[in-house]
Enzyme design. Structure first.
Site, PDB file in Angstrom:
ATOM      1  N   ASN B 150     -43.390 -68.451  -1.591  1.00  0.00           N
ATOM      2  CA  ASN B 150     -42.503 -68.834  -2.104  1.00  0.00           C
ATOM      3  C   ASN B 150     -41.950 -68.383  -3.354  1.00  0.00           C
ATOM      4  O   ASN B 150     -41.093 -68.334  -3.826  1.00  0.00           O
ATOM      5  CB  ASN B 150     -43.032 -70.501  -2.340  1.00  0.00           C
ATOM      6  CG  ASN B 150     -44.305 -70.686  -2.709  1.00  0.00           C
ATOM      7  OD1 ASN B 150     -45.467 -70.162  -2.005  1.00  0.00           O
ATOM      8  ND2 ASN B 150     -44.360 -71.294  -3.892  1.00  0.00           N
ATOM      9  N   ALA B 202     -37.542 -80.008   5.248  1.00  0.00           N
ATOM     10  CA  ALA B 202     -35.807 -79.839   5.646  1.00  0.00           C
ATOM     11  C   ALA B 202     -35.004 -79.514   4.074  1.00  0.00           C
ATOM     12  O   ALA B 202     -34.108 -78.722   3.860  1.00  0.00           O
ATOM     13  CB  ALA B 202     -35.376 -81.584   5.632  1.00  0.00           C
ATOM     14  N   HIS B 203     -35.838 -79.977   2.831  1.00  0.00           N
ATOM     15  CA  HIS B 203     -35.025 -79.994   1.629  1.00  0.00           C
ATOM     16  C   HIS B 203     -34.916 -78.192   1.092  1.00  0.00           C
ATOM     17  O   HIS B 203     -34.494 -78.031   0.111  1.00  0.00           O
ATOM     18  CB  HIS B 203     -35.652 -80.701   0.435  1.00  0.00           C
ATOM     19  CG  HIS B 203     -36.959 -80.133   0.203  1.00  0.00           C
ATOM     20  ND1 HIS B 203     -37.140 -79.349  -1.202  1.00  0.00           N
ATOM     21  CD2 HIS B 203     -38.208 -80.485   0.343  1.00  0.00           C
ATOM     22  CE1 HIS B 203     -38.339 -79.404  -1.362  1.00  0.00           C
ATOM     23  NE2 HIS B 203     -39.102 -79.785  -0.555  1.00  0.00           N
ATOM     24  N   THR B 239     -42.841 -96.100   9.663  1.00  0.00           N
ATOM     25  CA  THR B 239     -41.450 -96.185  10.135  1.00  0.00           C
ATOM     26  C   THR B 239     -40.743 -95.090  10.085  1.00  0.00           C
ATOM     27  O   THR B 239     -40.706 -94.521   8.773  1.00  0.00           O
ATOM     28  CB  THR B 239     -40.799 -97.513   9.441  1.00  0.00           C
ATOM     29  OG1 THR B 239     -41.287 -98.718   9.562  1.00  0.00           O
ATOM     30  CG2 THR B 239     -39.348 -97.787   9.772  1.00  0.00           C
ATOM     31  N   CYS B 325     -42.606 -75.295  -7.315  1.00  0.00           N
ATOM     32  CA  CYS B 325     -42.994 -76.344  -6.605  1.00  0.00           C
ATOM     33  C   CYS B 325     -43.999 -77.360  -7.022  1.00  0.00           C
ATOM     34  O   CYS B 325     -44.055 -78.615  -6.832  1.00  0.00           O
ATOM     35  CB  CYS B 325     -43.298 -76.010  -5.139  1.00  0.00           C
ATOM     36  SG  CYS B 325     -41.998 -74.892  -4.155  1.00  0.00           S
TER      37      CYS B 325
HETATM   38  C1  LIG Z   1     -44.425 -72.253   0.941  1.00  0.00           C
HETATM   39  C2  LIG Z   1     -44.337 -73.759   0.860  1.00  0.00           C
HETATM   40  N1  LIG Z   1     -44.994 -74.622   1.545  1.00  0.00           N
HETATM   41  C3  LIG Z   1     -45.057 -75.834   1.237  1.00  0.00           C
HETATM   42  C4  LIG Z   1     -44.147 -76.208   0.343  1.00  0.00           C
HETATM   43  C5  LIG Z   1     -44.018 -78.113   0.287  1.00  0.00           C
HETATM   44  O1  LIG Z   1     -43.031 -78.580   0.943  1.00  0.00           O
HETATM   45  P1  LIG Z   1     -42.503 -79.921   0.453  1.00  0.00           P
HETATM   46  O2  LIG Z   1     -41.881 -79.626  -0.804  1.00  0.00           O
HETATM   47  O3  LIG Z   1     -41.571 -80.237   1.611  1.00  0.00           O
HETATM   48  O4  LIG Z   1     -43.585 -81.031   0.483  1.00  0.00           O
HETATM   49  C6  LIG Z   1     -43.247 -75.599  -0.426  1.00  0.00           C
HETATM   50  C7  LIG Z   1     -42.431 -75.975  -1.419  1.00  0.00           C
HETATM   51  O5  LIG Z   1     -42.442 -77.053  -1.975  1.00  0.00           O
HETATM   52  C8  LIG Z   1     -43.536 -74.362  -0.211  1.00  0.00           C
HETATM   53  O6  LIG Z   1     -42.685 -73.393  -0.971  1.00  0.00           O
HETATM   54  C1  LIG Z   2     -46.776-106.079   6.399  1.00  0.00           C
HETATM   55  C2  LIG Z   2     -46.357-104.599   6.675  1.00  0.00           C
HETATM   56  N1  LIG Z   2     -47.230-103.421   6.079  1.00  0.00           N
HETATM   57  C3  LIG Z   2     -46.694-102.317   6.489  1.00  0.00           C
HETATM   58  C4  LIG Z   2     -45.573-101.877   7.037  1.00  0.00           C
HETATM   59  C5  LIG Z   2     -45.490-100.481   7.226  1.00  0.00           C
HETATM   60  O1  LIG Z   2     -44.551-100.122   6.195  1.00  0.00           O
HETATM   61  P1  LIG Z   2     -43.412 -98.817   6.548  1.00  0.00           P
HETATM   62  O2  LIG Z   2     -42.609 -99.203   7.415  1.00  0.00           O
HETATM   63  O3  LIG Z   2     -42.972 -98.625   5.164  1.00  0.00           O
HETATM   64  O4  LIG Z   2     -44.562 -97.706   6.862  1.00  0.00           O
HETATM   65  C6  LIG Z   2     -44.671-102.822   7.628  1.00  0.00           C
HETATM   66  C7  LIG Z   2     -43.534-102.592   8.370  1.00  0.00           C
HETATM   67  O5  LIG Z   2     -43.548-101.717   9.260  1.00  0.00           O
HETATM   68  C8  LIG Z   2     -45.147-104.411   7.472  1.00  0.00           C
HETATM   69  O6  LIG Z   2     -44.688-105.175   7.779  1.00  0.00           O
END
Ligand SMILES: Cc1ncc(COP(=O)(O)O)c(C=O)c1O
Ligand SMILES: Cc1ncc(COP(=O)(O)O)c(C=O)c1O
Lengths: 131, 385, 403
Positions: B150, B202-203, B239, B325
């Site tokens: 990076n 993705a970002h 989820t 990062c």
């Molecule tokens: C080489 C590399 N690996 C992993 C990450 C971490 O990814 P994320 O930002 O999606 O957690 C980054 C950047 O932050 C990166 O440059």
């Molecule tokens: C009581 C409870 N705890 C945890 C979760 C999980 O949350 P998340 O979907 O944000 O991972 C849920 C629903 O999915 C829930 O109803």
């Protein structure tokens, strides 16, 4: 859960729903399954002269595939002799309704319901036959 | 006020308009929970499946090999801790220039009885072949080497390293977070060479923050990092972030479709930038080896990187010093230190990472600004001495 | 015209409120900086947005913003809380206490801790779904280090006596974690009054986006955790990884709206829920699952006896509702929550969870009532069990030919 067109058809328009009075002439009942397992089927046949099934009715507690399997079976057994009815196999039911693997047990239950109804018929018939 | 110019695409990228358009329906009243059996849920599930296929297709992987996570950091943590959890503790080898989200989990594994070896790199930032082979002889169980760095953008010969690691009986992972979208990344081919898992995010490729993936050879057993419900084949519960996953799918598709043209444009811009920098007397890092087409890492000896970056920000240019990062870290870059760069020079390091929207005019204007800024700072420094 | 299917599954997930989406979108495009970028305005702008959102989340639950750690959702929050606290305090003991009706994100995490050598007690609940405090007290041991009890149950909506549980835990120096994923915007939460040490939140249950949540980590007295995700040291080392700004901004806005509107909204939703209950209560053999008093206003969980679940769902496919636990169910197993209430399979019932919300209308509720009357009637006509019950047969005495 994606149901086949035929399952949906039987589910929406189940054939031969209902019950015969148990005392009616030639009526035999097969009840299989258990509520705890999620399905109970009651199949009734009305057997006429020469052992031909003249009418059939069902009631089913169970999923759409169970309802469709039992509805289908009521159509299939009509006009067959009780012996011919025993030839109906769960694989034929499953194939006709395009049941997915997780629903094969519904067709097995329907086959069992036929067997149970025929057994009930034979039992009653045997009782009557003895002079 | 003119809009500042963004030269920090390795830190994060704006989401592509097509990505945002694809996401919007899932940020509306329509979106269900993909685990629900009703139509709202099934629609969400279909959207995730489609995105999974797109991510897989972009990487030449199979959809069933894609495990969605919340970020690249999570994907790297999942792989390292997850693979370690399925193995007897032993030797773990990661390159010294890995992102902190590989280095820190690797260090954590020491607590679970693992021995960590940090693979050394040469002055250009490439994994040192002799050291690598020596470490392989000690039969590590897990090896992780990033595809592209990076900070420097330096690309590793991951196929060759993976083959050696696999021959030594190790499982091999590569962090491809910075590589995807900038160079061709083909998981089937990498997998054939011995790479069993690859992380992307993705970002970094015109997608949204909050979605990423671990692409995983299913023969490699890993245990989940997050339990509870068994989503993602039991490897990652929670989820699903439908909107971000949909955006990720589109971003991958676009990144691959545009790769050839983007890379050529970036390479031309980078050449222009580097010539300008050299003209101003800057030291360039990793220049002798294959690098990402968008990354330039340089330093003006004696000029503090933070200060220069601050001046450039005020002049309307967003660039990074050291690793952007991670959170504020006064230490000089661990990547440059691993390359044997003296701490004073490392403290002067500045990273420019170009993106699809940057132009020749921006680069030229930047060089002019940089020249003036550097002059001024050099005079100040000279007076201070 | 009604739009079908009618969404009555607000506990599985809520739609993103349009006002929330409007706030989020700029952070995907113009304001796209990485909040961890310290060297330029793109980063500072998003860092500010992240901190504003943190303050909003804190404000809804009366906490200090410094006590809020961003995560990817309540599942991750629960994992971080339980594994983080268990591992950090393992030197003091290895025993945890939780409840059988917790969400999988808690139960599965506890199973994992058991594999790692911890011991977990899973408490039963009373028939009304609530925890018996005497049973709870009796389960605590000198080596108990962590207790996890949810504030609001996701299936039956009952509210556990967290205030009392907090007093008991604090007196014994036990860390209390509370899963409040289903509670925000539904019940008032005051963390300065409650003696809760860790609390999990999720945005997508409160009209925010999926993929973001938070963990409250108390500072006074200070609770320590072993991080579960390592890397750049984000979130003061509790949770590394680039912050998803647009999602965080969405959660902040969603929680702000919840704070401002929950009073009026809960009254409106409660009226609709009560209308639904009233409309269904003239169907014979329907049973409400879970206490109706200690319950969030938008939840109604009902068992319809002698009707099978999957066929019922098929019959009411114009209603988007859930049966069993929506968060995972691929197969239609009887819900472990209802089983824990002692609602046994023998009753041969199917349970439907109706959860109403911000966009539910009276018209939709009335449609649901009519549809259920019609379909329950039809399925019972089909049901041999119903027939037997009508004939006066006691089903529990029947010998079933189980297969
Ligand atoms: C080489 C590399 N690996 C992993 C990450 C971490 O990814 P994320 O930002 O999606 O957690 C980054 C950047 O932050 C990166 O440059
Ligand atoms: C009581 C409870 N705890 C945890 C979760 C999980 O949350 P998340 O979907 O944000 O991972 C849920 C629903 O999915 C829930 O109803």
């Amino acid at each position: 859960m994606a149901y086949s067109v035929k399952v949906l058809d039987h589910y929406e328009n189940p054939r031969n729903v209902g019950s015969f009075g148990n005392e009616e002439e030639g009526v035999a009942t097969g009840m299989v399954g258990a509520p705890a397992c999620g399905d109970v089927m009651k199949l009734q046949i009305k057997v006429g002269k020469g052992g031909v099934i003249e009418d059939a009715k069902f009631k089913t507690y169970g999923c759409g595939s169970a309802i469709a399997s039992s509805s289908l079976v009521t159509e299939w057994v009509k006009g067959k002799t009780v012996e011919q009815a025993l030839d109906i196999k769960n694989t034929q039911i499953a194939e006709e309704l395009a049941l997915p693997p997780v629903k094969i047990h519904c067709s097995i239950l329907a086959e069992d319901a036929i067997k149970a109804a025929v057994a009930d018929y034979k039992k009653k018939h045997a009782e009557q036959a003895v002079p | 006020m003119f809009a500042p110019v963004y030269f920090d695409h390795n830190a994060t990228t704006p989401a592509d308009p097509a990505v945002v358009d694809a996401m919007l329906p899932y940020l509306s009243l329509q979106c269900g929970n993909a685990s629900s059996r009703h139509e709202y849920g099934r629609a969400a599930r279909r959207a995730i499946d489609e995105a999974r296929s797109k991510v897989a297709a972009a990487l030449g992987a199979h959809a069933s090999e894609v495990v969605f996570t919340s970020g690249g950091s999570e994907a790297n943590n999942l792989l390292l801790k997850g693979a370690a959890g399925c193995l007897k503790p032993g030797l773990l080898a990661v390159s010294a220039i890995e992102h902190p989200c590989v280095l820190r989990p690797a260090e954590q594994l020491r607590k679970r009885g693992w021995t960590l070896h940090k693979l050394t790199v040469d002055a250009d930032g490439r994994v040192d072949a002799a050291n690598f082979q020596a470490v392989m002889a000690a039969q590590p169980r897990i090896v992780s080497v990033m595809l592209a760095n990076n900070e420097t953008g330096v690309i590793q010969d991951v196929e060759a390293l993976a083959a050696l690691a696999r021959a030594a009986g190790a499982c091999f992972h590569t962090d491809a977070v910075q590589a995807v979208g900038k160079i061709a990344v083909d998981f089937r081919r990498l997998n054939a060479a011995g790479v069993q898992a690859l992380s992307l995010s993705a970002h970094k490729i015109g997608g949204p923050k909050g979605a990423a993936a671990l692409v995983l050879d299913k023969r490699l057993d890993i245990e989940p990092l997050i339990a509870g419900g068994g989503h993602e084949r039991g490897l990652r519960s929670g989820t699903e972030n439908v909107a971000a996953i949909v955006g990720f799918g589109v971003a991958c598709e676009l990144a691959v479709a545009r790769l050839a043209t983007t890379a050529a444009r970036l390479l031309a811009l980078r050449g222009r930038l580097e010539r300008g920098l050299q003209g101003l007397g800057a030291t360039l890092f990793g220049q002798a080896v294959e690098r990402l087409p968008n990354t330039v890492y340089f330093a003006f000896p004696e000029l503090d990187g933070e200060t220069l970056v601050g001046q450039l920000d005020r002049a309307g240019y967003a660039v990074a010093s050291g690793a952007a990062c991670s959170s504020a870290n006064p230490e000089p870059s661990h990547v440059l230190q691993a390359m044997g760069v003296a701490p004073e020079l490392a403290r002067a390091a500045v990273r420019i990472s170009l993106g699809g929207s940057n132009t020749v005019d921006e680069v030229d204007a930047f060089l002019a600004t940089l020249q003036a800024t550097v002059r001024r700072l050099q005079q100040l420094t000279a007076m201070a001495v | 015209m009604l739009k079908l299917p009618i969404y009555l599954d607000y506990s599985a997930t809520t739609p993103v409120d349009p006002r929330v989406a409007d706030k989020m979108i700029p952070y995907l495009v113009e304001k796209f900086g990485n909040p961890a970028s310290r060297s330029h305005a793109f980063g500072w702008e998003t860092e500010t947005a992240v901190e504003e959102a943190r303050a909003e989340v804190a404000k809804l639950v009366n906490a200090d913003p410094k006590e809020i750690v961003w995560t990817s959702g309540a599942t991750e929050s629960n994992n971080l809380a339980l594994k983080g606290a268990a591992n950090f305090y393992a030197g003091k003991g290895k025993h945890l206490v939780t409840v059988k009706t917790e969400h999988k994100a808690v139960l599965d995490t506890c199973r994992e801790l058991e594999r790692l050598g911890f011991e977990v007690t899973y408490l039963d609940v009373k028939e009304d779904g609530l925890l018996d405090l005497e049973v709870f007290k009796a389960a605590l041991r000198p080596d108990t280090i962590v207790v996890s009890v949810m504030l609001v149950n996701n299936e039956i909506g009952v509210i556990q006596p967290i205030a009392e549980i907090g007093e008991i835990c604090r007196a014994k120096g036990i860390v209390l974690h509370v899963d409040a994923a289903q509670a925000t915007g539904k019940v008032a939460i005051d963390l300065t009054a409650l003696k809760v040490d860790l609390m999990s939140f999720s945005a997508h249950k409160t009209y925010g986006p999926k993929g973001v949540g938070a963990l409250y980590v108390r500072r006074k007295p200070r609770i320590r955790l072993a991080a579960q995700m390592h890397g750049g040291g984000h979130e003061r080392g509790f949770r590394s990884g680039t912050l998803a700004t647009h999602q965080i901004v969405g959660m902040g806005e969603a929680f702000r709206l919840a704070r401002l509107e929950m009073g009026a909204e809960n009254e409106r939703v409660r009226m609709l829920r009560d209308r639904l209950l009233k409309g269904l209560s003239d169907i014979e053999h329907v049973y409400v699952n879970g206490d109706m008093e200690q319950r969030v206003p938008h939840n109604l969980n009902i068992s319809f006896a002698y009707v099978e679940g999957e066929s019922l769902l098929m019959a009411i496919k114009d209603l988007a509702v859930s049966s069993g636990s929506a968060c995972t169910s691929a197969s239609l197993e009887p819900s472990y929550v209802l089983r824990a209430l002692g609602r046994e399979d023998e009753l041969a019932h199917s349970s439907i969870r109706f959860t109403l919300g911000r966009f539910t209308t009276e018209e939709e509720v009335d449609y649901a009532i009519r549809l259920l009357h019609d379909k329950i009637g039809r399925l019972r006509e089909l049901s041999p069990l119903w027939e037997m019950v009508q004939e006066g047969v006691d089903l529990s005495t029947v010998q079933w030919a189980a297969h």
